[in-house]
Design a protein around this motif. Structure first.
Motif, PDB file in Angstrom:
ATOM      1  N   LEU A  94       0.809  -1.225   0.000  1.00 18.64           N
ATOM      2  CA  LEU A  94       0.000   0.000   0.000  1.00 18.64           C
ATOM      3  C   LEU A  94       0.836   1.266   0.000  1.00 18.64           C
ATOM      4  N   ALA A  95       2.146   1.123   0.156  1.00 19.12           N
ATOM      5  CA  ALA A  95       3.009   2.308   0.182  1.00 19.12           C
ATOM      6  C   ALA A  95       2.922   3.041  -1.159  1.00 19.12           C
ATOM      7  N   GLY A  96       2.614   4.318  -1.100  1.00 17.47           N
ATOM      8  CA  GLY A  96       2.543   5.135  -2.311  1.00 17.47           C
ATOM      9  C   GLY A  96       1.244   5.023  -3.077  1.00 17.47           C
ATOM     10  N   VAL A  97       0.282   4.253  -2.586  1.00 14.02           N
ATOM     11  CA  VAL A  97      -0.993   4.099  -3.277  1.00 14.02           C
ATOM     12  C   VAL A  97      -1.910   5.262  -2.890  1.00 14.02           C
ATOM     13  N   PRO A  98      -2.538   5.949  -3.851  1.00 15.13           N
ATOM     14  CA  PRO A  98      -3.490   7.014  -3.493  1.00 15.13           C
ATOM     15  C   PRO A  98      -4.689   6.432  -2.745  1.00 15.13           C
ATOM     16  N   GLU A  99      -5.357   7.271  -1.983  1.00 13.31           N
ATOM     17  CA  GLU A  99      -6.446   6.809  -1.135  1.00 13.31           C
ATOM     18  C   GLU A  99      -7.563   6.141  -1.931  1.00 13.31           C
ATOM     19  N   ASP A 100      -7.804   6.639  -3.137  1.00 13.51           N
ATOM     20  CA  ASP A 100      -8.886   6.042  -3.915  1.00 13.51           C
ATOM     21  C   ASP A 100      -8.502   4.706  -4.543  1.00 13.51           C
ATOM     22  N   GLY A 101      -7.242   4.308  -4.416  1.00 12.44           N
ATOM     23  CA  GLY A 101      -6.815   3.026  -4.977  1.00 12.44           C
ATOM     24  C   GLY A 101      -6.595   1.946  -3.934  1.00 12.44           C
ATOM     25  N   VAL A 102      -6.868   2.272  -2.665  1.00 14.22           N
ATOM     26  CA  VAL A 102      -6.604   1.305  -1.593  1.00 14.22           C
ATOM     27  C   VAL A 102      -7.526   0.101  -1.713  1.00 14.22           C
ATOM     28  N   ASN A 103      -8.816   0.327  -1.949  1.00 14.80           N
ATOM     29  CA  ASN A 103      -9.764  -0.791  -2.019  1.00 14.80           C
ATOM     30  C   ASN A 103      -9.419  -1.773  -3.130  1.00 14.80           C
ATOM     31  N   ALA A 104      -9.035  -1.234  -4.296  1.00 11.07           N
ATOM     32  CA  ALA A 104      -8.700  -2.111  -5.421  1.00 11.07           C
ATOM     33  C   ALA A 104      -7.511  -2.991  -5.084  1.00 11.07           C
ATOM     34  N   ARG A 105      -6.514  -2.411  -4.405  1.00  6.13           N
ATOM     35  CA  ARG A 105      -5.325  -3.207  -4.059  1.00  6.13           C
ATOM     36  C   ARG A 105      -5.674  -4.257  -3.003  1.00  6.13           C
ATOM     37  N   LEU A 106      -6.540  -3.908  -2.093  1.00  7.54           N
ATOM     38  CA  LEU A 106      -6.935  -4.895  -1.082  1.00  7.54           C
ATOM     39  C   LEU A 106      -7.693  -6.059  -1.707  1.00  7.54           C
ATOM     40  N   VAL A 136       3.424  -8.953  -6.570  1.00 13.13           N
ATOM     41  CA  VAL A 136       3.809  -8.525  -7.923  1.00 13.13           C
ATOM     42  C   VAL A 136       2.573  -8.142  -8.735  1.00 13.13           C
ATOM     43  N   ARG A 137       1.477  -8.906  -8.578  1.00 16.89           N
ATOM     44  CA  ARG A 137       0.265  -8.614  -9.337  1.00 16.89           C
ATOM     45  C   ARG A 137      -0.379  -7.291  -8.928  1.00 16.89           C
ATOM     46  N   THR A 138      -0.140  -6.833  -7.712  1.00 20.70           N
ATOM     47  CA  THR A 138      -0.727  -5.556  -7.289  1.00 20.70           C
ATOM     48  C   THR A 138      -0.076  -4.363  -7.972  1.00 20.70           C
ATOM     49  N   GLY A 139       1.088  -4.595  -8.585  1.00 23.02           N
ATOM     50  CA  GLY A 139       1.792  -3.481  -9.214  1.00 23.02           C
ATOM     51  C   GLY A 139       2.629  -2.680  -8.246  1.00 23.02           C
ATOM     52  N   ALA A 140       2.846  -3.175  -7.028  1.00 24.87           N
ATOM     53  CA  ALA A 140       3.672  -2.474  -6.048  1.00 24.87           C
ATOM     54  C   ALA A 140       5.136  -2.487  -6.488  1.00 24.87           C
ATOM     55  N   PRO A 141       5.951  -1.562  -5.981  1.00 25.60           N
ATOM     56  CA  PRO A 141       7.371  -1.535  -6.335  1.00 25.60           C
ATOM     57  C   PRO A 141       8.035  -2.867  -6.038  1.00 25.60           C
ATOM     58  N   PRO A 142       8.950  -3.322  -6.874  1.00 26.50           N
ATOM     59  CA  PRO A 142       9.580  -4.634  -6.664  1.00 26.50           C
ATOM     60  C   PRO A 142      10.369  -4.687  -5.364  1.00 26.50           C
ATOM     61  N   VAL A 143      10.428  -5.885  -4.792  1.00 23.90           N
ATOM     62  CA  VAL A 143      11.173  -6.096  -3.554  1.00 23.90           C
ATOM     63  C   VAL A 143      12.632  -6.344  -3.896  1.00 23.90           C
ATOM     64  N   THR A 144      13.517  -5.568  -3.273  1.00 24.73           N
ATOM     65  CA  THR A 144      14.954  -5.696  -3.562  1.00 24.73           C
ATOM     66  C   THR A 144      15.687  -6.547  -2.533  1.00 24.73           C
ATOM     67  N   ALA A 145      15.109  -6.726  -1.343  1.00 22.91           N
ATOM     68  CA  ALA A 145      15.783  -7.498  -0.297  1.00 22.91           C
ATOM     69  C   ALA A 145      15.783  -8.980  -0.638  1.00 22.91           C
ATOM     70  N   THR A 146      16.843  -9.666  -0.229  1.00 21.77           N
ATOM     71  CA  THR A 146      16.928 -11.111  -0.458  1.00 21.77           C
ATOM     72  C   THR A 146      16.225 -11.903   0.641  1.00 21.77           C
TER      73      THR A 146
END
Length: 637
Positions: free
Chosen positions: A57-69, A254-264
């Motif tokens: 949810l980091a960086g997601v606008p308020e109107d896009g929270v429900n769709a990501r959930l 990954v399907r949510t379109g969130a920024p990729p995870v860089t940590a191993t």
């Protein structure tokens, strides 16, 4: 009658009882381990998914929270529902009845309060630079989804909370370790073997006793190996299940379109302080550290099973040596006496022995504020705490600025404790002895008044006295420094140096301790016959000779136990150090008991503090043993 006599002298009952005890304890240990693993897996899964949702949810606008959930709940059926709260707003929810976004309603105030509590915990950890407040909340009730609440971060700042309700996954493989019928069969087999064994208790080495021990150990070792194998399977299944959850969560992320995870390493698999456990990789693989944790659990279970085997062996010997029969006869003969003392013994067991042995057991773990909720077996570290305490000889360190004393070192604290005890007991005994001699003077007027006044320091609660003396030693407003200034003496910063700070505690405790010694010695002095002194005067003995030859020898039966008791009291005199000097400067005047308290309740190192307390107990136990042996304090004269 012959058959009954043969049975009584056989190892049948002992073998059956020993095998039954081993089976019962091993089943309980294995069942407890299985339950802990299942509960931990369920909670780890819920925390992992809640953290993954929050991270997406980091960086997601308020109107896009429900769709990501909805992407999360559609991709992971285990996620029953998710709610996102920011301030007084319900930003998003997958529950149809919520109709988010909207303002929180009155009945949803607990969500607002929970967000405030997690915010405060995070700010406390950041402000103090020490992680001591839990930043996640887990609610796990039997038969219900696990509810996990984690921080919701927007633009790098705490914005609210994400609360996820996660359905528990299928429980890990259960290792029952054999059915009840199998256990009953083993007990019956042991009984049958024991019937044909004859034990001669008059001989130190007896073949019947040896066969009974061998049979018990063989059955116990077979059960132990089966338990350990089942435990390994349960742990492997649990690790595999958590790896699958991580991989599934990573795919949905990954399907949510969130920024990729860089940590191993997985940043979602955390403890309740938001610290990564380091057991899983970001793509869903079990890391080597997980194998080490699994080995630790297995080793603890193995040692516990060995302890169960030893208890079974002791129970066998209890029967075959005839001790069980003697115990039964004693219980029948003195049933009334045992019934009378049973309530007291139960009270001692619950109020004294259980806390004592729990503290001893805690000393062999690495329990801190962060892992206190983990099963005992995962916190077991053996003698490591005692090695840290007794193996640290770094008392004085030498650097570019010269030599400095490490006031936190155990041996420095032990030295200060010994000095504190010796000086305080010396002061208390000396002043108490002098005052007792004065009050024992024949013809002393106002003796009753002096006794009342001199007993007052002991009658007043010591914590009140300690606070009064602390105020008197105050560098600016204390009456002692004001009195010094009246005579042209510069005020003393009492708590800024090791010696002056030590003196404050010595004076305070001396004020508290002399009345006890005075009363004890005065009572003993009054019991000495006067005619002994009259006879000594007739023989021309001086007062010093009377003191050496009459008073001190006759005082010894009373004085020695009082001194031993005073040493133990002073060694553990917590109130004076804690309330007067606080161990200042820099912990230089701490004694062992105040150091243990601060380790437990200021640094939250519970197990290390328990080890400290155990060392204190051992020191006093050894002192008390040798002191009473050398002085014969508990023997009549």
């Amino acid at each position: 009658m012959a058959w009954a006599d043969r049975l009584r002298h056989s190892a049948a009952l002992g073998l059956a009882a020993g095998v039954a005890l081993v089976l019962a304890l091993s089943a309980w240990l294995q069942g407890s381990a299985d339950a802990d693993i299942a509960a931990q897996q369920k909670q780890r899964q819920a925390v992992l998914l809640a953290n993954a949702v929050s991270a997406s949810l980091a960086g997601v606008p308020e109107d896009g929270v429900n769709a990501r959930l909805r992407t999360w709940t559609d991709g992971l059926p285990a996620l029953q529902s998710v709610q996102v709260v920011a301030g007084r707003q319900l930003l998003g929810s997958t529950r149809a009845e919520d109709q988010a976004p909207r303002a929180l309603q009155r009945e949803e105030k607990p969500l607002f309060d929970l967000a405030g509590a997690l915010r405060a915990a995070g700010e406390t950890n950041t402000g103090e630079g020490v992680v001591r407040k839990k930043t996640l909340q887990i609610e796990d009730k039997p038969g219900q989804p696990v509810t996990v609440t984690v921080p919701y971060v927007a633009d790098g700042q705490f914005a609210g909370i994400v609360q996820a309700r996660v359905l528990p996954a299928a429980a890990a493989h259960r290792s029952a370790g054999g059915s009840l019928a199998l256990g009953a069969g083993l007990v019956a087999l042991a009984f049958a073997i024991g019937v044909f064994l004859k034990v001669d208790t008059s001989r130190r080495f007896d073949i019947g006793r040896g066969i009974a021990v061998a049979v018990l150990l063989a059955l116990a070792l077979a059960v132990q190996q089966q338990r350990l194998g089942a435990m390994g399977q349960v742990l492997a299944d649990s690790d595999a299940a958590m790896a699958r959850v991580q991989a599934e969560a990573a795919a949905v992320y990954v399907r949510t379109g969130a920024p990729p995870v860089t940590a191993t390493t997985s940043a979602w698999d955390t403890d309740t302080y938001s610290r990564p456990l380091g057991l899983l990789s970001a793509d869903g693989r079990v890391l080597p550290h997980a194998a080490a944790a699994k080995a630790t659990r297995t080793v603890f279970l193995e040692r516990s099973l060995w302890a169960a085997n030893v208890l079974g062996l002791l129970l066998l010997l209890y029967f075959v040596q005839g001790w069980a029969g003697r115990t039964a006869r004693a219980l029948r003969t003195h049933a009334d006496a045992y019934a009378y003392i049973a309530p007291a013994m139960i009270g001692m067991l619950v109020l004294v022995f259980f806390p004592f042995f729990y503290g001893i057991g805690l000393a062999f773990t690495d329990t801190t504020l962060f892992n206190e909720s983990l099963p005992f077996r995962e916190r077991w570290i053996g003698l490591d705490n005692f090695v840290r305490i007794l193996g640290d000889f770094d008392i004085v360190t030498t650097g570019t600025d010269g030599s400095t004393v490490n006031y936190q070192n155990f041996y420095w604290t032990l030295m200060m404790t010994v000095i504190w005890t010796v000086t305080n007991v010396t002061v208390g005994v000396s002043f108490g002895f002098i005052l007792a001699l004065a009050l024992n003077t024949d013809g002393l007027k106002g003796k009753w008044l002096y006794r009342i006044l001199l007993i007052l320091p002991w009658a007043i609660p010591n914590y009140i006295t300690a606070l009064v003396w602390r105020g008197m030693f105050h560098p600016q407003f204390g009456v002692i420094n004001q009195a010094l200034q009246m005579f042209g003496i510069a005020p003393v910063a009492w708590f800024d140096s090791v010696v002056s700070s030590f003196v404050t505690g010595l004076v305070t405790n001396g004020w508290l301790s002399f009345p006890f010694m005075m009363v004890v010695i005065l009572g003993a002095l009054q019991s000495i016959p006067k005619d002994m002194y009259e006879a000594a005067e007739v023989e021309g003995a001086t007062r010093w000779q009377q003191l050496r030859r009459i008073t001190l020898p006759l005082l010894r039966p009373t004085l020695v136990p009082a001194v031993v008791l005073s040493v133990v009291w002073t060694f553990n005199m917590f109130n004076i150090i804690f309330l007067v000097s606080g161990g200042e400067p820099g912990g230089a005047n701490e004694i062992l008991v105040t150091k243990a308290y601060k380790l437990a309740f200021e640094q939250y190192q519970y197990a290390y503090a328990a080890a400290y307390s155990t060392v204190i107990f051992i020191i006093l136990l050894v002192y008390g043993y040798f002191q009473t042996r050398m002085t014969r304090a508990t023997e009549s004269y």
